[in-house]
Motif scaffolding. Sequence first.
Motif, PDB file in Angstrom:
ATOM      1  N   THR A 220      48.396  39.987  42.601  1.00 31.98           N
ATOM      2  CA  THR A 220      47.727  38.830  42.018  1.00 31.98           C
ATOM      3  C   THR A 220      48.121  37.628  42.881  1.00 31.98           C
ATOM      4  OG1 THR A 220      49.622  38.674  40.503  1.00 31.98           O
ATOM      5  CG2 THR A 220      47.630  39.760  39.670  1.00 31.98           C
TER       6      THR A 220
ATOM      7  N   LEU B 164      43.027  38.830  38.071  1.00 34.19           N
ATOM      8  CA  LEU B 164      42.687  38.929  36.641  1.00 34.19           C
ATOM      9  C   LEU B 164      41.343  38.272  36.360  1.00 34.19           C
ATOM     10  CD1 LEU B 164      46.090  38.262  34.860  1.00 34.19           C
ATOM     11  CD2 LEU B 164      45.135  40.372  35.769  1.00 34.19           C
ATOM     12  N   THR B 165      40.830  37.550  37.349  1.00 33.08           N
ATOM     13  CA  THR B 165      39.505  36.930  37.217  1.00 33.08           C
ATOM     14  C   THR B 165      38.765  37.118  38.542  1.00 33.08           C
ATOM     15  OG1 THR B 165      40.263  34.814  38.106  1.00 33.08           O
ATOM     16  CG2 THR B 165      40.418  35.114  35.699  1.00 33.08           C
ATOM     17  N   LYS B 166      37.446  36.931  38.479  1.00 32.47           N
ATOM     18  CA  LYS B 166      36.652  36.988  39.707  1.00 32.47           C
ATOM     19  C   LYS B 166      37.123  35.908  40.679  1.00 32.47           C
ATOM     20  CE  LYS B 166      32.395  35.410  39.889  1.00 32.47           C
ATOM     21  NZ  LYS B 166      30.930  35.271  39.670  1.00 32.47           N
ATOM     22  N   ALA B 167      37.402  34.726  40.154  1.00 33.30           N
ATOM     23  CA  ALA B 167      37.847  33.616  41.023  1.00 33.30           C
ATOM     24  C   ALA B 167      39.141  33.983  41.758  1.00 33.30           C
ATOM     25  CB  ALA B 167      38.039  32.347  40.197  1.00 33.30           C
ATOM     26  N   ASP B 168      40.068  34.638  41.067  1.00 31.30           N
ATOM     27  CA  ASP B 168      41.310  35.064  41.728  1.00 31.30           C
ATOM     28  C   ASP B 168      41.030  36.084  42.828  1.00 31.30           C
ATOM     29  OD1 ASP B 168      42.890  33.417  40.234  1.00 31.30           O
ATOM     30  OD2 ASP B 168      43.857  35.008  39.061  1.00 31.30           O
ATOM     31  N   ASN B 169      40.159  37.052  42.541  1.00 27.14           N
ATOM     32  CA  ASN B 169      39.825  38.046  43.572  1.00 27.14           C
ATOM     33  C   ASN B 169      39.212  37.377  44.799  1.00 27.14           C
ATOM     34  OD1 ASN B 169      40.721  40.569  42.602  1.00 27.14           O
ATOM     35  ND2 ASN B 169      38.998  40.677  41.178  1.00 27.14           N
TER      36      ASN B 169
ATOM     37  N   LYS C 248      41.931  42.101  29.142  1.00 27.14           N
ATOM     38  CA  LYS C 248      41.115  42.209  30.361  1.00 27.14           C
ATOM     39  C   LYS C 248      40.559  43.622  30.499  1.00 27.14           C
ATOM     40  CE  LYS C 248      42.066  38.042  31.993  1.00 27.14           C
ATOM     41  NZ  LYS C 248      41.041  37.021  32.207  1.00 27.14           N
TER      42      LYS C 248
ATOM     43  N   THR D 263      37.222  46.306  34.948  1.00 27.58           N
ATOM     44  CA  THR D 263      36.035  45.651  35.487  1.00 27.58           C
ATOM     45  C   THR D 263      34.905  46.623  35.817  1.00 27.58           C
ATOM     46  OG1 THR D 263      37.513  44.017  36.446  1.00 27.58           O
ATOM     47  CG2 THR D 263      35.254  44.081  37.295  1.00 27.58           C
TER      48      THR D 263
ATOM     49  N   THR E 194      28.817  43.146  36.147  1.00 30.62           N
ATOM     50  CA  THR E 194      29.910  42.349  36.713  1.00 30.62           C
ATOM     51  C   THR E 194      30.366  42.918  38.046  1.00 30.62           C
ATOM     52  OG1 THR E 194      30.641  41.691  34.518  1.00 30.62           O
ATOM     53  CG2 THR E 194      32.265  41.511  36.278  1.00 30.62           C
TER      54      THR E 194
END
Length: 310
Positions: free
Chosen positions: A48, A101-106, A134, A137, A143
């Motif tokens: 992460t 943990l989020t798309k933005a983090d990826n 969570k 995905t 998504t």
Amino acid sequence: TTLTASIAGFDFDNVLLNAAGVYCQTASELDQILEASGAGSLVTKSATPAERDGNAGVRFAEMPLGSINSMGLPNLGLDYYLDYTITHQDEKPLFLSIAGLTKADNLAMLRDVQDSDFNGLVELNLSCPNVPGKPQTAYDFDTTREILNEVFSFYTKPLGVKLPPYFDIAHFDMIAEILNDFPLAFVNTINSIGNGLVVDPETDTVVIAPKGGFGGLGGEIVKPTALANVRALRQRLRPEIKIIGTGGVTNGRDVYDHILCGADLVSVGTSLYFEGPAIFERLNNELIAIMAEKGYNHLDEFRGRLQTLA
Ligand code: RRO
């Protein structure tokens, strides 16, 4: 006999590596896989953006024919694994696993990798079952497509995805149709079978603390599910998309079976946890013995050649 394999122009001395999460959280563990074992590669613990402790309490347990875990993504943060892989990338081709943990983090992590000196392969983990709140995905097909669309709008280094197990032919069709639309180097199948529940008959309790005892299953018990996913995806994906088979590998025959179903590389999780990095040399030797018995000199002679019945 040779055990060599390749993915996206990267050549591997043999097909074996650890499964992400096992023996790969610290530099000391990674060193043992890289320097002191028969593994052809390694993958780092899913990262992460920042370091995480993961879930509290007992979070890994042995069970009959396997393991259950709810680690909750404990890791030392992207920069740690990026530093490690860049330092060692001239020794073997390496995989860097990321799991935002989020798309933005990826997307933020992939931008960092894109701008770094890392020249190995990224495994984007779309299948962690253990972070409370969570969902996995890649069980959400819309998504998954949306994330891959955004990733490939800027990311140009070799990238694959770690998938959860699918259990329905319609779902194999649906995920393959999405994956085939992107320039993926590989898929890794399967992650643990999410949200199993193990009961201790002595105490009438669950065996791990997080999430009321629900956790991802690995080990021998998941082998048929893993082989089904390797086989079903090999039958559906473009040939350029290579497959890392993961799940239920404890001996050389298990490695052979993954390759027979179409795997290019094979990773080892639960059995590596119990046996340690010496397992890679044992698995290679057992695979060589099976190939010798059958008169095979190269993995290409049987990869994907599973026979069906009339
Ligand atoms: O850390 C975990 O709990 C974990 C992850 Br990210 C994963 O992808 N698969 C798994 O079994 N455990």
